[in-house]
Design a protein around this motif. Structure first.
Motif, PDB file in Angstrom:
ATOM      1  N   GLU A 178     -65.512 -32.804  75.327  1.00  0.00           N
ATOM      2  CA  GLU A 178     -65.839 -32.810  76.565  1.00  0.00           C
ATOM      3  C   GLU A 178     -65.090 -33.988  77.601  1.00  0.00           C
ATOM      4  O   GLU A 178     -65.041 -34.021  78.533  1.00  0.00           O
ATOM      5  CB  GLU A 178     -67.383 -33.829  76.606  1.00  0.00           C
ATOM      6  CG  GLU A 178     -68.444 -32.886  75.994  1.00  0.00           C
ATOM      7  CD  GLU A 178     -69.676 -33.518  76.010  1.00  0.00           C
ATOM      8  OE1 GLU A 178     -69.896 -34.620  76.739  1.00  0.00           O
ATOM      9  OE2 GLU A 178     -70.797 -33.396  75.299  1.00  0.00           O
ATOM     10  N   ASN A 203     -72.655 -27.629  75.505  1.00  0.00           N
ATOM     11  CA  ASN A 203     -72.300 -28.783  76.015  1.00  0.00           C
ATOM     12  C   ASN A 203     -71.450 -29.041  77.107  1.00  0.00           C
ATOM     13  O   ASN A 203     -70.913 -30.127  77.691  1.00  0.00           O
ATOM     14  CB  ASN A 203     -72.255 -30.037  74.983  1.00  0.00           C
ATOM     15  CG  ASN A 203     -70.734 -29.595  74.282  1.00  0.00           C
ATOM     16  OD1 ASN A 203     -70.438 -28.655  74.205  1.00  0.00           O
ATOM     17  ND2 ASN A 203     -69.893 -30.508  73.876  1.00  0.00           N
ATOM     18  N   CYS A 268     -69.833 -39.197  75.784  1.00  0.00           N
ATOM     19  CA  CYS A 268     -70.649 -38.546  74.411  1.00  0.00           C
ATOM     20  C   CYS A 268     -69.282 -38.679  73.071  1.00  0.00           C
ATOM     21  O   CYS A 268     -67.968 -38.702  73.777  1.00  0.00           O
ATOM     22  CB  CYS A 268     -70.647 -37.134  74.643  1.00  0.00           C
ATOM     23  SG  CYS A 268     -71.067 -36.140  73.450  1.00  0.00           S
ATOM     24  N   MET A 270     -68.261 -36.322  71.920  1.00  0.00           N
ATOM     25  CA  MET A 270     -67.237 -35.221  72.295  1.00  0.00           C
ATOM     26  C   MET A 270     -66.413 -35.508  73.071  1.00  0.00           C
ATOM     27  O   MET A 270     -65.471 -34.411  73.313  1.00  0.00           O
ATOM     28  CB  MET A 270     -68.081 -33.776  72.272  1.00  0.00           C
ATOM     29  CG  MET A 270     -69.019 -33.439  71.101  1.00  0.00           C
ATOM     30  SD  MET A 270     -68.404 -33.356  69.716  1.00  0.00           S
ATOM     31  CE  MET A 270     -67.031 -31.779  69.835  1.00  0.00           C
ATOM     32  N   CYS A 278     -74.167 -37.270  73.132  1.00  0.00           N
ATOM     33  CA  CYS A 278     -75.033 -37.352  74.362  1.00  0.00           C
ATOM     34  C   CYS A 278     -76.359 -36.702  73.961  1.00  0.00           C
ATOM     35  O   CYS A 278     -76.638 -36.039  72.922  1.00  0.00           O
ATOM     36  CB  CYS A 278     -74.198 -36.572  75.606  1.00  0.00           C
ATOM     37  SG  CYS A 278     -73.997 -34.758  75.419  1.00  0.00           S
ATOM     38  N   CYS A 281     -75.878 -32.773  73.248  1.00  0.00           N
ATOM     39  CA  CYS A 281     -75.329 -32.544  71.862  1.00  0.00           C
ATOM     40  C   CYS A 281     -76.175 -32.938  70.615  1.00  0.00           C
ATOM     41  O   CYS A 281     -76.302 -32.424  69.700  1.00  0.00           O
ATOM     42  CB  CYS A 281     -73.900 -33.349  71.744  1.00  0.00           C
ATOM     43  SG  CYS A 281     -72.673 -32.721  72.779  1.00  0.00           S
TER      44      CYS A 281
HETATM   45 ZN   LIG Z   1     -72.104 -34.188  74.430  1.00  0.00          ZN
END
Ligand SMILES: [Zn+2]
Length: 328
Positions: A178, A203, A268, A270, A278, A281
């Motif tokens: 992300e 995501n 998040c 990620m 998040c 996810c």
């Molecule tokens: Zn996420």
């Protein structure tokens, strides 16, 4: 180089919640640890399990998970660190040939991309833990790095375990990065706009329309869409989160591009290593792990036959005592 540069010492089951066929079975493999450093690997592996089980949603799915540790001693300590990526030039002889400065799926190598000889890892794990769902190679190096290919890899640098859980997000749960850059926010020259193809990962998306966005069921009517926009696509968006941290929306800058791709929450795991996953996810991980939870045991049959009920036909329902007519 490779399998002659060390010895496989054996596997130990660290977490046992049932058969490996039914549970989600994780194998942690040592790489770049010398025989004299095996106690360090054992500590590193146990620390990873502790961290994983404290990370939502894994904390509530422990019963779905088995974990093994595979002790492998290498001739030398560490991982290759090529000078091409401004590394030290170190080239230790290790069992799975771990090296920083890999290129991933693109031609430009990046120092933090840490890869191993995956075929050798798969063959070695197969010999010791026949049924597994996820393999993670723990590389004994203080240089920051990891990779989330068919096998996840992470180094033991500071925040190593956080890298590991991020890489697990890629490998086991199909989550995309992300973060909004590839080589770096001020370094990239070709990551201004995301290509026009919608990513398959759950995501990240190109679609910021509240009626059609992948995670539309988690977006409140009061949340602006897109939630943030990047006004300068030659750089990462510097603005802070304008909304509370748990707000799900469409934040521009994701999937390694400054513009054109959106992520569900401002932060998040990620995106950054010190954030929780998040909501999107977490849901994806939970849905996959739920398939590995033990089934609830059926109730035991009664040993004595149930006493036949007295027929209620004709019985009057007892009158309810009125409150006022109570104990006087
Ligand atoms: Zn996420």
């Amino acid at each position: 180089m490779g399998l002659t540069d060390g010895t496989v010492l054996g596997a130990t089951k660290l977490v046992h919640h049932g058969s490996d066929q039914k549970r989600w079975t994780l194998v942690l493999v040592a790489e770049g640890y010398q025989a004299t450093e095996m106690a360090k690997f054992q500590t590193d592996a146990q620390s990873f399990v502790t961290k994983l089980f404290a990370t939502p949603p894994f904390d509530t799915f422990q019963a779905a998970i088995n974990v093994y540790r595979l002790d492998v001693a290498s001739t030398d300590s560490g991982a290759d660190d090529p000078v091409a990526c401004s590394g030290t030039g170190a080239a230790p002889a290790t069992f799975f040939d771990a090296s920083f400065c890999s290129s991933g799926d693109i031609p430009t190598p990046v120092r933090r991309l840490l890869r191993v000889n995956e075929a050798n890892v798969l063959a070695t794990v197969r010999d010791h833990v026949p049924h597994w769902d996820m393999i993670m190679v723990v590389v004994n190096s203080t240089v920051y790095g990891g990779f989330g290919g068919d096998i996840a890899v992470f180094s033991t640098a500071a925040h190593a375990m956080d890298i590991g859980i991020h890489e697990m997000g890629h490998t086991a749960f199909g989550l995309a990065d992300e973060y909004p850059y590839w080589a770096g926010c001020g370094v990239d020259v070709d990551h201004d706009h995301h290509p026009a193809t919608e990513p398959s990962a759950p995501n990240v998306t190109l679609d910021s329309n509240r009626a059609t966005i992948k995670w539309r069921d988690l977006v409140l009517a009061s949340t602006p869409m897109p939630t943030t926009s990047n006004i300068n696509c030659t750089a990462c968006d510097p603005q802070p989160n304008p909304l509370p941290a748990t707000t799900v929306g469409a934040y521009e800058g994701a999937h390694t591009y400054h513009c054109g791709a959106f992520r569900p929450q401002f932060n998040c795991r990620m995106r950054v290593l010190d954030a929780p996953f998040c909501a999107v996810c977490r849901r994806e991980i939970a849905q996959r792990l739920a398939q590995h939870l033990p089934r609830k045991k059926p109730k035991k049959p009664r040993t004595r036959p149930r006493k036949p009920r007295t027929p209620r036909v004709g019985m009057k329902k007892p009158k309810r005592r009125s409150r006022r007519g109570g104990h006087r």
